[in-house]
Design an enzyme around this catalytic site. Structure first.
Site, PDB file in Angstrom:
ATOM      1  N   TRP A   5       2.998  -1.476  -2.700  1.00 22.31           N
ATOM      2  CA  TRP A   5       4.225  -1.346  -3.506  1.00 22.31           C
ATOM      3  C   TRP A   5       3.993  -1.888  -4.906  1.00 22.31           C
ATOM      4  O   TRP A   5       4.477  -1.350  -5.887  1.00 22.31           O
ATOM      5  CB  TRP A   5       5.375  -2.099  -2.825  1.00 22.31           C
ATOM      6  N   HIS A   6       3.204  -2.979  -4.977  1.00 24.17           N
ATOM      7  CA  HIS A   6       2.978  -3.591  -6.277  1.00 24.17           C
ATOM      8  C   HIS A   6       1.994  -2.820  -7.129  1.00 24.17           C
ATOM      9  O   HIS A   6       2.014  -2.948  -8.346  1.00 24.17           O
ATOM     10  CB  HIS A   6       2.495  -5.028  -6.108  1.00 24.17           C
ATOM     11  N   GLY A   7       1.111  -2.063  -6.514  1.00 20.09           N
ATOM     12  CA  GLY A   7       0.169  -1.319  -7.345  1.00 20.09           C
ATOM     13  C   GLY A   7      -0.697  -0.381  -6.531  1.00 20.09           C
ATOM     14  O   GLY A   7      -1.029  -0.661  -5.382  1.00 20.09           O
TER      15      GLY A   7
END
Lengths: 76, 534, 342
Positions: free
Chosen positions: B364-366
């Site tokens: 989700w973050h990257g």
């Protein structure tokens, strides 16, 4: 009710369940304990806790949990 | 419209005036109109996707709700005439239909998110595999402009969809209310991710202009801008410098740079939250908190209950519990408990769920391997401490360590902060090997710097402006630390608002002057918010 | 009602405090003229004398030495350039000087990217300096509202306040005192730096920056208006490109398009385009070691030589001679002789 208290004491004996009314919202019980608790309740009381019962208010106190267990048992 | 701009300030003033000028029952409409204006200011093409999400979610939830309502009605009317098997079969049929609707809508919206976020990453992996077999790689000529806030509003909408599927509450009948829920501008770009029941209560209640809300809200907004512009944006170029040039810096210089990053990202993200929560507070709306003094956590697990709380809660509710409560997980729990005892019986299913949650969190973050690694490292720390719990408890009692002892707590806090900093930095430097390279530099380069230039080469010691800006950033970081300590007892504003009005406004005016001068200069170089690309 | 009264009172307090604190810093900064670029009063004192104007940005400010021009050309010159000077500001200051001086010659200094400056982002620093070069508040207000983008007002405020704070000591002690820039009539002395590239650096940057005619908004129109104004006043106008370093030229590609642009503009506006980068003696006159303070600004050593060369060329032009033989005819030819080409 006693069986429920037994399960809770096994999960974490340091919590004052009699007076605690914020077990989930207050993050007193962590998520692993909650999983273990639900598994135990389902086993011991031979019920299925459906997703619609998975609400914080149903687990915040011993009374709430007991009420929920009885309501599920009635439904079934 | 950038948040840290004059246009946004004027926009907010217009929102406030409109919100309290209209009859109270239209207040939520003001919110909807202004959210639409805000979103459109980023481009019409981008707005198409959020509109699609809101519309499909509305359609799906209404449809599922109508099946549920019809089922209730039908069963009630035919209570006497139907047999138990017939009732069961009817319920099953409906359940399947609702599931189909939910799954299709979920796949559509999460699919849109995945295409925007993971297309290039997926293509890279496909090409890597093709490369292994010596084939012709697919060239990546596709350019996407990721719709603003897509990770946040998709998660929030999907949460609502799943909640209605599980019948936690009824679907909202008014399309425009659902549209507001999805597009509400204070939280649509960077969260907090809210659940429909709580947020709709806040959004659709009527509010009267109240001086306390006005003053507390504005104070919080100003404080948010101070954190974002005087701390985060001032530190941003320095952190960037360390991440680019760490191989030329000493270990201790790099370490300080890593700590500056921890300060920067907290100031940036929580500053944004303060601005948005402050805006909502003026209007009487309460947003869920996303931070709870996270750097005072005593363990990684606790840290993730205090940092980006709404995201953690979302993953917990929709992934962790879904996996942990599934039949096979419970069977696994029972089998493990029978064979290996209670502790492992609890830990093993939790471990499986945690691995899924943390891989998803990393993704989700990257969309890079570094972020996936980052997620798994966090997960592994948490899993490891779960497994080791009895061992730690035993060691503590042998060493007579009392959990309430302040020295022990201080040690835990410091240890966690250092650990969190190291983990955090891993995917931010560049590729995974860059992140590891930075760690290596910290641990293997033991050169002692002798001048402040050597210690912190990323501060421009030649220019008074830059030195002053850096000192201001450090001063405000110290203020922020003090505020966090005070907040343990009461919000700082409770003390602040005991001062006479004229003194309070004077302090705010000084703060605004600093933000409008040093802050604006820093932001000019630094660019947008760090979480705005999600 | 009481709530609204409280809110209005708090807003009133806020506005008063904010304005007072800002004014305490910004007003002395704007009025005391202690920064080098604040030459409004000085220029006013020279009214009637100036007949030769250098109008450009930082490269013009660094390259042209007015005192040398005065000695050799017998004029009274002034270097009206500041860093990143926006086109609207150049026009405004030129018009101001034309209104109180009988100006005979104007040099419009141009560079490869001077028309691409996005007023506000790159030039908000300069916008703020321009405001400090206007000697009355109504003039400043007019320039702010007419030529500075609304969203950049905050940038101008920020720059003004920060510069004011940093230079508080200077402002209060040097009140009204002009520093060396007034003595040098607008020219800025820059210290030399050795910016010679290594072979690897040269290879890495070669032709990585294509010259493009992507002019920002109305910059080009305003430039043409400046040239029109000069024509209307019968002023001899030179469009001049001050030499940049060999390293800087090496970085660019497509510079012959720039040459063509300059020549077309000069033809259209009846003046001359002189690109001193193409001076045939440039490689002896200017070296990356001594003649520059950074890749595109002349050091004092470089400026001394450049101003001499400029004077030689201009004297020849005014004597009616053809100077085209003194320059390379194209950038391709000039770059072929670059030390980096070897």
């Amino acid at each position: 009710m006693d069986e429920l208290m037994d399960i809770l004491m096994e999960i974490d004996p340091d919590i004052d369940y009699a007076n605690e009314t914020n077990l989930i919202d207050g993050k007193v019980l962590d998520s692993m304990s909650i999983l273990a608790l639900i598994t135990e309740i389902c086993d011991v009381f031979d019920i299925e806790i459906g997703p619609k019962w998975m609400r914080n208010e149903n687990f915040n106190s011993v009374e709430a949990m007991w009420n929920m267990i009885q309501a599920i048992q009635e439904e079934e | 419209m950038a948040i840290t701009s004059l246009s946004f300030i004027l926009f907010i003033i217009a929102v406030f005036i409109a919100y309290f000028a209209v009859p109270k029952r239209f207040q939520w409409i003001v919110l909807l109109v202004t959210s639409t204006v805000f979103y459109l200011s980023y481009g019409i093409k981008s707005a198409l996707y959020i509109f699609v999400t809101a519309s499909t979610i509305y359609g799906a939830t209404r449809w599922m709700q109508s099946i549920t309502d019809n089922q209730k009605k039908y069963l009630k009317e035919n209570k006497a005439t139907l047999s138990k098997e017939e009732k069961s079969a009817y319920k099953d049929k409906n359940k399947k239909a609702r599931k189909r609707i939910m799954v299709l809508t979920l796949l559509l919206n999460v699919g849109i998110l995945c295409v925007f976020k993971y297309f290039h990453f997926a293509l890279e992996q496909v090409n890597a595999v093709i490369g292994l077999f010596g084939g012709n790689q697919i060239s990546d000529v596709y350019k996407f402009i990721v719709p603003l806030g897509i990770s946040f509003y998709t998660f929030q909408s999907v949460g609502y969809l799943v909640d209605v599927y599980f019948e936690y509450y009824s679907a909202e009948k008014n399309y425009f209310k659902v549209l507001l829920f999805v597009t509400f501008f204070p939280q649509m770009t960077q969260g907090p991710i809210s659940d429909f029941e709580k947020l709709s209560k806040e959004l659709f209640t009527e509010y009267t202009l109240d001086y306390k809300n006005y003053s507390w809200g504005l104070q919080r907004m100003v404080w948010g801008f101070a954190k974002k512009m005087l701390i985060a944006d001032t530190l941003a170029p320095m952190v960037k410098d360390v991440f680019t040039n760490y191989s030329q810096y000493t270990g201790i210089t790099t370490l300080i740079g890593a700590f500056l990053y921890s300060i920067q990202i907290y100031a940036d993200f929580s500053g944004y939250m303060d601005i948005m929560c402050g805006i909502c507070e003026v209007m009487g709306i309460k947003l869920t908190e996303n931070f709870d003094r996270p750097y005072f956590s005593k363990s990684i697990a606790e840290y993730w209950r205090r940092w980006h709380i709404s995201l953690g809660d979302w993953f917990k509710k929709y992934i962790y519990y879904t996996i942990g409560m599934s039949n096979w997980s419970r069977k696994l729990a029972t089998k493990t408990k029978d064979k290996f005892g209670k502790h492992l019986g609890n830990t093993v299913p939790a471990t499986v769920a945690l691995i899924v949650v943390w891989t998803a969190t990393g993704l989700w973050h990257g969309a890079t391997w570094a972020y996936i690694a980052w997620g798994l490292v966090n997960g592994l720390f948490i899993i490891f401490s779960l497994w080791m719990e009895p061992v730690y408890a035993g060691a503590k009692s042998k060493l007579k360590i009392n959990d309430n002892n302040w020295a022990w707590q201080a040690f835990q806090i410091l240890r966690t902060f250092i650990l969190v900093t190291f983990i955090k930095v891993l995917p931010e430097v560049g590729t995974l090997s860059d992140g590891i390279g930075l760690w290596r530099q910290v641990f293997t380069n033991h050169v002692i710097p002798h001048t402040k230039m050597e210690l912190m080469p990323y501060v421009n010691w030649k220019h008074n402006v830059d030195i002053l800006a850096f000192l201001l950033a450090m001063f405000f970081t110290f203020l922020q630390f003090c505020a966090s300590v005070i907040q343990n007892k009461q919000p700082v504003r409770a003390y602040f608002n005991k001062l006479p009005q004229v003194v309070r406004v004077f302090i705010i005016a000084v703060l605004v002057v600093l933000i409008a001068s040093f802050g604006v200069q820093a932001t000019w170089d630094a660019g947008g918010f760090m979480y705005a690309n999600y | 009602m009481r709530t609204i009264k409280q809110i209005l009172l708090s807003l009133l307090y806020f506005v008063v405090f904010f304005a007072t604190i800002s004014a305490m810093v910004i007003i002395p900064y704007y009025n005391n003229e202690s920064m080098g670029y604040q030459d409004a009063s000085y220029r006013k004192s020279l009214a009637g004398k100036i007949d030769y104007i250098i109008l450009g940005a930082s490269q013009g400010q660094a390259g042209f030495i007015p005192k040398t021009l005065d000695e050799e050309l017998g004029c009274y010159s002034y270097n009206l350039s500041i860093v990143l000077m926006p086109m609207h500001a150049r026009k405004m200051e030129l018009e101001q000087e034309l209104s109180r001086n009988d100006v005979k010659t104007v040099v419009v200094e141009v560079s490869y990217d001077f028309l691409q400056l996005e007023a506000g982002h790159d030039a908000a620093v300069a916008d703020e300096r321009v405001l400090t070069r206007i000697d009355n508040w109504s003039g400043r207000f007019e320039y702010l509202t007419k030529h500075i983008r609304f969203d950049d007002w905050l940038n101008v405020y920020a720059h003004s306040f920060v510069t004011g704070i940093i230079n508080m000591k200077t402002m209060y002690y040097n009140r009204g005192l002009n520093n060396e820039m007034n003595d040098s009539k607008g020219h800025l002395y820059r210290y030399k730096a050795d910016i010679t590239l290594t072979a690897e650096e040269a290879a890495a940057i070669h032709e990585t920056k294509p010259y493009e005619r992507n002019f920002y908004k109305d910059n080009y129109e305003v430039l043409k208006e400046i040239l029109d104004i000069c024509n209307e006043h019968g002023i001899t106008t030179y469009i001049v490109c001050v030499p940049v370093s060999d390293a800087y030229v090496w970085e660019y590609s497509n510079l012959d398009d720039f040459l063509q642009w300059g020549q077309e503009l000069a033809a259209e506006k009846n003046c001359l385009f002189l690109d001193f980068n193409l001076l045939k003696t440039r490689y002896e006159d200017f070296t990356d070691k001594e003649s520059f303070s950074d890749k595109d600004h002349m050091s004092e050593e470089g400026a001394i030589v450049f101003t001499q060369r400029y004077i030689e060329v201009v004297k020849k032009i005014e004597a009616g001679e053809d100077v085209s033989g003194m320059f390379y005819s194209s950038y391709i030819d000039m770059i072929a002789d670059s030390p980096y080409a070897k």
